[in-house]
Design an enzyme around this catalytic site. Structure first.
Site: not given
Length: 211
Positions: A7, A9, A165
């Site tokens: 990922d 961001d 995240d």
């Protein structure tokens, strides 16, 4: 395992905390209220419907995305150049590459921001493929971005693992049947992640030797 899909961001760079701080500042200044962090958690890794639903319901029924979003984007843009990769990311990228893994990005962000950050920090040469919001109809938690990344890599889900995240990001990876490690940031560290994910505290805790 042949590839690792990151990922962007919140994972490679912690833009999530920046977005939260910017929105909190704007809303505090305009309405003198603070937004619960749980509302922002629900937005991480996907579109920010939860935030605007909360604002309309509990703060001001006249608030619109068109009203606040341009202000937030302008304030974020001013500070983006100050952001650095999260601690341990560059070391992990180097170890994975040196170990023979292919590397890719599956992100709900726009390509122009991803490219800008990667070039600014000399990370663009690490990644073989970048799939982003520009490439799919449905962003995370839908699996589309991960499926597009698998297709670009010409690999099967069991040949890759993902690093995320957020809840929405991990749901996308799991829906694509990809093993998913979670390295939470300041916004997502109190989240309860889906069963089947592997939560670690540091990027160094992620296996970085080719299996």
């Amino acid at each position: 395992m042949k590839a690792v899909i990151f990922d962007f961001d919140g994972t490679i760079v912690d833009t999530e905390t920046l977005w939260v701080d910017v929105y909190q500042e704007i809303i505090k200044e305009k309405y003198n209220v603070s937004i619960p962090i749980s509302i922002f958690e629900a937005c991480v890794g996907t579109v920010d419907d939860a935030l605007y639903d909360y604002l309309v319901t509990f703060v001001d029924a006249t608030i619109t995305r068109q009203q606040l979003s341009p202000i937030a984007e302008k304030n974020v843009d001013k500070k983006l150049c100050e952001l650095m990769p999260r601690q341990g990311v560059i070391e992990l990228l180097t170890s994975l590459r040196d170990s023979g893994y292919r590397l890719a990005i599956a992100s709900g962000s726009q390509r122009k921001w991803i490219d800008l950050f990667l070039k600014q920090h000399h990370l663009n040469t690490y990644f073989e493929e970048i799939c982003c919001a520009d490439d799919v109809e449905n962003v995370k938690p839908h699996p589309d971005i991960y499926l597009a990344t698998l297709q670009a890599l010409n690999l099967q889900p069991e040949q890759c693992f993902a690093i995320e995240d957020s809840i929405n990001g991990s749901l996308a990876a799991l829906s694509a049947k990809i093993l998913c490690y979670i390295v939470p940031n300041e916004v997502t560290k109190h989240s309860t992640f889906p069963q089947g994910t592997i939560r670690v505290n540091y990027f160094s805790d992620i296996p970085h030797r080719a299996h």
